[in-house]
Design a protein around this motif. Structure first.
Motif, PDB file in Angstrom:
ATOM      1  N   PRO A 456      50.695  54.984 110.233  1.00  0.00           N
ATOM      2  CA  PRO A 456      50.036  55.450 108.978  1.00  0.00           C
ATOM      3  C   PRO A 456      50.841  54.642 107.607  1.00  0.00           C
ATOM      4  O   PRO A 456      49.941  54.203 106.405  1.00  0.00           O
ATOM      5  CB  PRO A 456      50.371  56.750 108.818  1.00  0.00           C
ATOM      6  CG  PRO A 456      50.548  57.410 110.312  1.00  0.00           C
ATOM      7  CD  PRO A 456      51.268  56.034 110.914  1.00  0.00           C
ATOM      8  N   PHE A 457      52.096  54.240 107.720  1.00  0.00           N
ATOM      9  CA  PHE A 457      52.767  53.685 106.746  1.00  0.00           C
ATOM     10  C   PHE A 457      52.160  52.115 106.390  1.00  0.00           C
ATOM     11  O   PHE A 457      52.380  51.618 105.287  1.00  0.00           O
ATOM     12  CB  PHE A 457      54.380  53.598 106.885  1.00  0.00           C
ATOM     13  CG  PHE A 457      54.985  54.590 106.922  1.00  0.00           C
ATOM     14  CD1 PHE A 457      55.476  55.211 105.468  1.00  0.00           C
ATOM     15  CD2 PHE A 457      55.245  55.458 107.885  1.00  0.00           C
ATOM     16  CE1 PHE A 457      56.145  56.379 105.405  1.00  0.00           C
ATOM     17  CE2 PHE A 457      55.886  56.834 107.814  1.00  0.00           C
ATOM     18  CZ  PHE A 457      56.271  57.323 106.517  1.00  0.00           C
ATOM     19  N   LEU A 458      51.466  51.781 107.298  1.00  0.00           N
ATOM     20  CA  LEU A 458      50.860  50.365 106.985  1.00  0.00           C
ATOM     21  C   LEU A 458      49.591  50.356 105.977  1.00  0.00           C
ATOM     22  O   LEU A 458      49.368  49.514 105.343  1.00  0.00           O
ATOM     23  CB  LEU A 458      50.065  49.732 108.380  1.00  0.00           C
ATOM     24  CG  LEU A 458      51.273  49.423 109.319  1.00  0.00           C
ATOM     25  CD1 LEU A 458      50.408  49.031 110.616  1.00  0.00           C
ATOM     26  CD2 LEU A 458      52.372  48.375 109.196  1.00  0.00           C
ATOM     27  N   GLN A 459      49.213  51.622 105.714  1.00  0.00           N
ATOM     28  CA  GLN A 459      48.277  51.943 104.693  1.00  0.00           C
ATOM     29  C   GLN A 459      48.598  51.854 103.527  1.00  0.00           C
ATOM     30  O   GLN A 459      47.923  51.783 102.430  1.00  0.00           O
ATOM     31  CB  GLN A 459      47.367  53.231 105.072  1.00  0.00           C
ATOM     32  CG  GLN A 459      46.552  53.223 106.261  1.00  0.00           C
ATOM     33  CD  GLN A 459      45.879  54.458 106.388  1.00  0.00           C
ATOM     34  OE1 GLN A 459      46.542  55.491 106.242  1.00  0.00           O
ATOM     35  NE2 GLN A 459      44.762  54.242 106.956  1.00  0.00           N
ATOM     36  N   ASN A 486      44.044  47.420 108.343  1.00  0.00           N
ATOM     37  CA  ASN A 486      42.567  48.482 108.839  1.00  0.00           C
ATOM     38  C   ASN A 486      42.382  48.252 110.037  1.00  0.00           C
ATOM     39  O   ASN A 486      42.064  49.268 110.844  1.00  0.00           O
ATOM     40  CB  ASN A 486      41.701  48.467 107.661  1.00  0.00           C
ATOM     41  CG  ASN A 486      42.214  48.916 106.276  1.00  0.00           C
ATOM     42  OD1 ASN A 486      43.166  49.758 106.121  1.00  0.00           O
ATOM     43  ND2 ASN A 486      41.497  48.377 105.217  1.00  0.00           N
ATOM     44  N   THR A 487      42.145  46.859 110.321  1.00  0.00           N
ATOM     45  CA  THR A 487      41.593  46.963 111.831  1.00  0.00           C
ATOM     46  C   THR A 487      42.398  47.152 112.680  1.00  0.00           C
ATOM     47  O   THR A 487      42.067  47.732 113.904  1.00  0.00           O
ATOM     48  CB  THR A 487      41.064  45.102 111.763  1.00  0.00           C
ATOM     49  OG1 THR A 487      40.315  44.793 110.902  1.00  0.00           O
ATOM     50  CG2 THR A 487      40.655  44.769 113.344  1.00  0.00           C
ATOM     51  N   PHE A 488      43.687  46.842 112.513  1.00  0.00           N
ATOM     52  CA  PHE A 488      44.976  47.209 113.558  1.00  0.00           C
ATOM     53  C   PHE A 488      44.797  48.895 113.812  1.00  0.00           C
ATOM     54  O   PHE A 488      44.962  49.287 114.830  1.00  0.00           O
ATOM     55  CB  PHE A 488      46.182  46.875 113.189  1.00  0.00           C
ATOM     56  CG  PHE A 488      47.257  47.268 113.987  1.00  0.00           C
ATOM     57  CD1 PHE A 488      47.486  46.754 115.436  1.00  0.00           C
ATOM     58  CD2 PHE A 488      48.107  48.086 113.741  1.00  0.00           C
ATOM     59  CE1 PHE A 488      48.581  46.951 116.083  1.00  0.00           C
ATOM     60  CE2 PHE A 488      49.233  48.677 114.358  1.00  0.00           C
ATOM     61  CZ  PHE A 488      49.301  47.983 115.437  1.00  0.00           C
ATOM     62  N   ILE A 489      44.856  49.444 112.756  1.00  0.00           N
ATOM     63  CA  ILE A 489      44.826  51.054 112.810  1.00  0.00           C
ATOM     64  C   ILE A 489      43.665  51.399 113.432  1.00  0.00           C
ATOM     65  O   ILE A 489      43.744  52.395 114.352  1.00  0.00           O
ATOM     66  CB  ILE A 489      44.866  51.434 111.396  1.00  0.00           C
ATOM     67  CG1 ILE A 489      46.154  51.102 110.828  1.00  0.00           C
ATOM     68  CG2 ILE A 489      44.783  52.948 111.561  1.00  0.00           C
ATOM     69  CD1 ILE A 489      46.265  51.665 109.499  1.00  0.00           C
ATOM     70  N   ASN A 490      42.305  50.878 113.134  1.00  0.00           N
ATOM     71  CA  ASN A 490      41.234  51.178 113.724  1.00  0.00           C
ATOM     72  C   ASN A 490      41.079  50.950 115.242  1.00  0.00           C
ATOM     73  O   ASN A 490      40.604  51.761 116.022  1.00  0.00           O
ATOM     74  CB  ASN A 490      39.978  50.621 112.969  1.00  0.00           C
ATOM     75  CG  ASN A 490      39.691  51.112 111.756  1.00  0.00           C
ATOM     76  OD1 ASN A 490      40.176  51.995 111.355  1.00  0.00           O
ATOM     77  ND2 ASN A 490      39.141  50.217 110.974  1.00  0.00           N
ATOM     78  N   ILE A 491      41.726  49.901 115.546  1.00  0.00           N
ATOM     79  CA  ILE A 491      41.892  49.598 117.211  1.00  0.00           C
ATOM     80  C   ILE A 491      42.682  50.625 117.727  1.00  0.00           C
ATOM     81  O   ILE A 491      42.326  50.967 118.843  1.00  0.00           O
ATOM     82  CB  ILE A 491      42.212  48.002 117.237  1.00  0.00           C
ATOM     83  CG1 ILE A 491      41.122  46.994 116.886  1.00  0.00           C
ATOM     84  CG2 ILE A 491      42.698  47.841 118.584  1.00  0.00           C
ATOM     85  CD1 ILE A 491      41.730  45.697 116.875  1.00  0.00           C
TER      86      ILE A 491
END
Length: 660
Positions: A456-459, A486-491
């Protein structure tokens, strides 16, 4: 009590599990051995020799066991909290936007039937053997040793990464009120403080944790009831403006940007709906700490181990059997009510993230369809209350996912003792498989929480200020970084449903092989009076705990449906054009799973074949090992501390065949 022949004598199964080798030809290591069995009141040496797998033995040392304190209502509420998550409030809106009103009903109904088929298989096995790490145990005992370990790891990954994904989702819901607040709120409260609070809650003793889950489960059901009643009222009021509202007169309208035709859109919807049913198999994880419903005592006043294991199955049976039905009704009813009040073309509905929608500006934030209904038919106060329900749902689901991940990792590692003579990686795994003084697997829980909590910190990443927008190349690179994050988190989020589908398929296959095994050896099981596996007996004293419906057809259909979704329907979003995000979301974890299974096979120099269940002696050995594993957890701690260690599957895994 049913008896077994050992060294020419007939011993009760309870005594046999403590005083003699219960494997009946399945010794530790990789040696060959012959068996001696009772036939027609005489001892006869069986010349059949076969390769052996290491038997499952329960490590009953005090720091390797958990308390069995969960009541049936607590097991059910734990399952409710995990199943009724963001899938209920977000996936319905995404399916409505993709495939229209009819797709909502079909998707939730068909996936509900699949979830029911899978839980039927799991419930029957779980009622017989409520063992720690049950989902991995069933696969490695009846299908393939290394496949079972890979399935257990995939299951842990699913719930560990889902814990982090739900933290990120809850932050998105909080932004409904705090869209203009500094990112410090996300970093300090949502991404750091809340996970710490959830870790503390999971550190409670299982009795306190079970009641906490019970309270939150009741609150969640109450919230859902309020929302359903409100949706009925809103649907009865009708839309304020019918000008642009699409009605049931066109139930098969679909998103032309995502699909070429409605069947393709429906296939994408079926894949999307899978996420909503993740969690229906959780009673298998909670069985580790489930409490017997009754305790029968023998003449000495001590509880019979077999009776307690049987009653553990009673504790988890209701939850495992009916949660899929409950979830199917909740999802389908909510989807129908939402479709009566929400326009499928509304740009605020959740949409496929990797596509561009010219009619919908990118700056419009997606909202749950329940919030959209409240805004259009009610007022902002009701919409805010609905959004608060969603935040509570996401956080309670994250809390339960951490519980499941920790118990899965504990079940994979609690059989390892470690020691100065063991390799370093075995000592690390042994460290994970220990509990604290309250018998909580605190180490496995902490590792499960921290494994992906950084996601989540990537956001928090934001492009530099407007001053750099004049630098086209640099601005484009920054925008690309945001898209990549966002793509990485969605994957990672989507991979959770893929991991559960893999485990579901493995459980259906395990049940199929178990079913045919006991059917083939029915005569031997009856003759030797093997308890709890005489499924096809019509005797009055048959102790088979639960017969699931429509087997083995149900298991075959469940396996076929899981494979269809995994290999075909998950790729439906690629039929109109190739995109990296859906491809990796759908097939990356499948490739990793197959690769992990292959590596384990090569490492152990294992045979590229399924577990051999053709021999009745070998089949009975597997069954008796599972019986011992089920019963061993009920021994008194004073006895457990004095027992010697025994070979575990993990030692067999890391000691290659042929090694001394």
């Amino acid at each position: 009590m049913a008896t077994e022949a050992t060294n020419g004598q007939s011993l009760p199964l309870k005594k046999l599990s403590r005083n003699s080798d219960p494997s009946l030809g399945r010794g530790s290591g990789d040696q060959l051995r012959a068996t001696s069995i009772i036939i027609d009141n005489g001892t006869q040496e069986d010349a059949h020799r076969y390769d052996t797998l290491p038997p499952i033995r329960a490590n009953t040392k005090k720091r390797r066991m958990t308390h069995r304190k969960l009541l049936p209502i607590q097991v059910f509420m734990i399952t409710v909290n995990a199943t009724l998550g963001t899938g209920l409030y977000w996936r319905g809106g995404q399916i409505l936007e993709l495939g229209g009103f009819l797709a909502v009903i079909i998707s939730f109904l068909l996936l509900g039937i699949l979830a029911w088929a899978v839980t039927q298989c799991i419930t029957e096995l779980l009622c017989i053997w409520p063992v720690p790490g049950a989902l991995a145990v069933f696969v490695r005992e009846f299908v393939d040793f290394e496949l079972g370990i890979a399935a257990g790891i995939a299951y842990w990954f699913t719930y560990s990464v889902s814990f982090a994904a739900l933290i990120a989702n809850s932050a998105a819901e909080v932004h409904y009120w705090t869209s203009n607040v500094d990112t410090g709120l996300d970093a300090g409260v949502l991404y750091l403080l809340i996970p710490i609070i959830l870790i503390v809650i999971n550190s409670f003793g299982i009795r306190s944790y079970g009641w906490f889950e019970t309270v939150t489960g009741f609150v969640k059901i109450l919230f859902l009831t309020i929302i359903i009643v409100a949706l009925i009222v809103f649907a009865a009021k009708g839309p304020q403006d019918n000008k642009d509202h699409h009605t049931w007169e066109d139930p098969t309208m679909f998103d032309h940007t995502a699909a070429q035709n409605w069947p393709q859109a429906l296939f994408i919807c079926l894949s999307t709906a899978t996420f909503a049913y993740v969690g229906v198999e959780i009673p298998a994880a909670a069985a580790l700490e489930a409490r017997p419903t009754k305790v029968q005592q023998n003449s000495t006043g001590r509880a019979e181990n077999g009776n307690q294991a049987n009653n553990i199955g009673e504790t988890v049976r209701f939850s495992s059997k009916w949660i899929s039905v409950f979830a199917c009704i909740a999802y389908t009813l909510s989807g129908i009510l939402v479709s009566l009040s929400v326009d499928p073309t509304d740009c605020q509905l959740p949409r496929i993230g990797w596509l561009d929608y010219p009619r919908c500006p990118n700056q419009i934030d997606s909202k749950s369809p329940f919030v959209l209904v409240a805004e259009s038919r009610g007022n902002n106060q009701i919409a805010g209350a609905f959004n608060a329900f969603l935040v509570f749902t996401a956080l309670s689901c994250a809390n339960t996912n951490l519980y499941v991940a920790s118990r899965t990792l504990f079940g994979l590692t609690n059989q390892i003792d470690g020691g100065p003579d063991e390799p370093w990686y075995l000592n690390i795994l042994a460290w994970l498989g220990r509990t604290n003084s309250y018998r909580v697997p605190i180490r496995a829980m902490t590792v499960s929480a921290l494994a992906f909590i950084w996601v989540p910190f990537l956001q928090l990443y934001r492009p530099s200020g407007p001053s750099q927008q004049s630098q086209i190349g640099e601005g484009t690179q920054q925008d690309g970084a945001v898209v990549g994050i966002n793509t990485f988190i969605n994957i990672l989020s989507e991979m959770g449903s893929v991991g559960v589908l893999i485990v579901w398929a493995c459980e259906c296959l395990a049940f199929i092989r178990y079913y045919h095994c006991i059917h083939k050896h029915h005569g031997e099981l009856m003759e030797r009076r093997i308890p709890r596996v005489r499924r096809f007996s019509d005797e009055d004293d048959n102790d088979y705990p639960y017969i699931s419906n429509g087997q083995p057809v149900t298991a075959y259909l469940g396996l076929a449906a899981c494979l269809l979704i995994l290999l075909v329907l998950n790729g439906a979003s690629l039929w109109k054009g190739f995109y990296v995000e859906p491809f990796l979301s759908s097939y990356l974890l499948v490739a990793i799973f197959i690769g992990l299974w292959t590596v384990l096979k090569i490492w152990r120099r294992g045979k590229w074949s399924l577990v051999d269940l053709s021999s009745p002696d070998r089949a009975i050995g597997i069954i008796r090992d599972l019986h011992e594993f089920s019963f061993a957890g009920f021994e008194y701690e004073s006895e457990a501390d004095t027992r010697n260690g025994s070979p575990s599957w993990t030692k067999a895994l890391f000691h290659r065949k042929g090694q001394v």
